[in-house]
Enzyme design. Structure first.
Site, mmCIF file in Angstrom:
data_model
loop_
_atom_site.group_PDB
_atom_site.id
_atom_site.type_symbol
_atom_site.label_atom_id
_atom_site.label_comp_id
_atom_site.label_asym_id
_atom_site.label_seq_id
_atom_site.Cartn_x
_atom_site.Cartn_y
_atom_site.Cartn_z
ATOM 1 C CG ASP A 108 79.689 44.428 35.245
ATOM 2 O OD1 ASP A 108 79.825 44.264 36.496
ATOM 3 O OD2 ASP A 108 78.570 43.993 34.332
ATOM 4 C CE LYS A 164 73.750 44.729 39.275
ATOM 5 N NZ LYS A 164 73.905 43.965 37.823
ATOM 6 C CD GLN A 197 71.724 43.066 34.938
ATOM 7 O OE1 GLN A 197 72.056 44.117 35.710
ATOM 8 N NE2 GLN A 197 72.006 41.942 35.190
#
Ligand code: NAD
Length: 302
Positions: free
Chosen positions: A127, A60, A104
């Site tokens: 997200d 990422k 994460q």
């Protein structure tokens, strides 16, 4: 002579499409920087040292660097308490130099993923797991939408798959893939069947799908004869089997039956990271420039 009933299956090049979209973002960021703005900034938080998660966050960050966005990482020990993580998120929420925050997953068991999702400022929720962003998705006015579902929609649009009126079958009902992709498809006027681990006659549902999204994490569960000839098959599942990444669809068996299929490598994966970049850029635009890209609207409910 080939089999006359055999269909020429288009295998999606998710990496090529991802690169095309990233190039456009790169150009946009270069012109923002040339105009005197700072670049967008994504920060990624990892708790524990799971090697797969570590490699995902590196990927990422590399992707950010390639489009000219800034990134940073917080690597916290496995023993981090929920309170400590929430305190860090509070600091990041208040840091004006940060546009996107991603924690994460998976998290160690002492930390509730729901508490973490609720602790991220919805305006920086890269997200898109905050309940406010989920609620907006349901209402049809979301600006930030989870990345994999956005990637699936972008692939369907790029290949001009007709969504309105189509029967879309989604296998999986997770908050990160199954539910949001079902909502996006429905908002684009597909008729959606949501299947899950308790669905009876899964194969029969799949056989009537014009668009089949497989997001179960069950390697090769979708057989060739579950696929309607000509269907668009979005294989989201990724499971490591004997050192190889395998999708939820029996790829070899789907060739010659599906009209379009995403492979387990260079399929939906690069599109997911691309949509994370897009969410970061979207959050930056909304926060710093006061204008979100109207084309990013997830869908219009009717
Ligand atoms: P999850 O485990 O949270 O959810 C899986 C869903 O599939 C559940 O709703 C469950 O009911 C359903 N399911 C499981 N087994 C089933 C079966 N036999 N029949 C019907 N339904 C079944 O998983 P997730 O986070 O939604 O991810 C799903 C898969 O997609 C995983 O393989 C994951 O690695 C992959 N994934 C890939 C990307 C990517 O970028 N390519 C991104 C996210 C997730």
């Amino acid at each position: 002579m080939g089999d006359p009933g055999r269909i020429e299956t288009t295998v999606v090049d998710g990496l090529a499409l991802a690169n095309e979209l990233r190039d456009a973002m790169s150009r946009e960021i270069a012109s923002l920087v040339a105009a005197g703005h700072r670049p967008p900034h994504l920060t990624v938080v990892l708790v524990g040292d799971d090697p797969a998660s570590r490699s995902y966050i590196k990927g990422k960050q590399r992707a950010c660097a390639r489009i000219g966005a800034d990134s940073s990482e917080y690597l916290l020990p496995e023993s981090t308490s929920e309170k400590e993580l929430l305190e860090l998120l509070d600091r990041l929420n208040h840091d004006d130099a940060i546009d996107g925050i991603l924690v994460q997953l998976p998290l160690p068991k002492q930390i509730s993923p729901e508490a973490v999702a609720e602790a991220i400022d919805p305006a920086k929720d890269a997200d898109a797991l905050h309940p406010l962003n989920f609620g907006r998705l349901l209402l049809g006015n979301a600006k930030l939408v989870s990345c994999t579902p956005l990637g699936v929609m972008a692939v369907l649009d790029h290949h001009e798959i007709e969504i309105a009126g189509a029967h879309a079958v989604v296998i999986g009902r997770s908050n990160i893939v199954g539910k949001p992709v079902s909502i996006l498809l429905q908002q684009r006027n597909a008729t959606v069947t949501m299947c899950h681990s308790r669905t009876r006659d899964l194969a029969d549902h799949c056989r009537s799908a014009d668009i089949l999204v497989a997001a179960a994490g069950n390697p090769r569960m979708v057989k060739g004869d579950w696929i309607r000839p000509g269907a668009a098959v979005m294989d989201v599942g990724v499971t490591e089997v004997e050192g190889r990444l395998v999708g939820d669809v029996d790829f070899e068996a789907a060739l010659g039956v599906a009209g379009l299929i995403t492979p387990s490598r260079r399929g939906i994966g690069p599109m997911t990271i691309t949509m994370l970049l897009r969410n970061t850029l979207e959050a930056y635009r909304a926060r710093k420039l006061g204008s979100a890209d109207p084309s990013r609207r997830a869908g219009q409910p009717t």
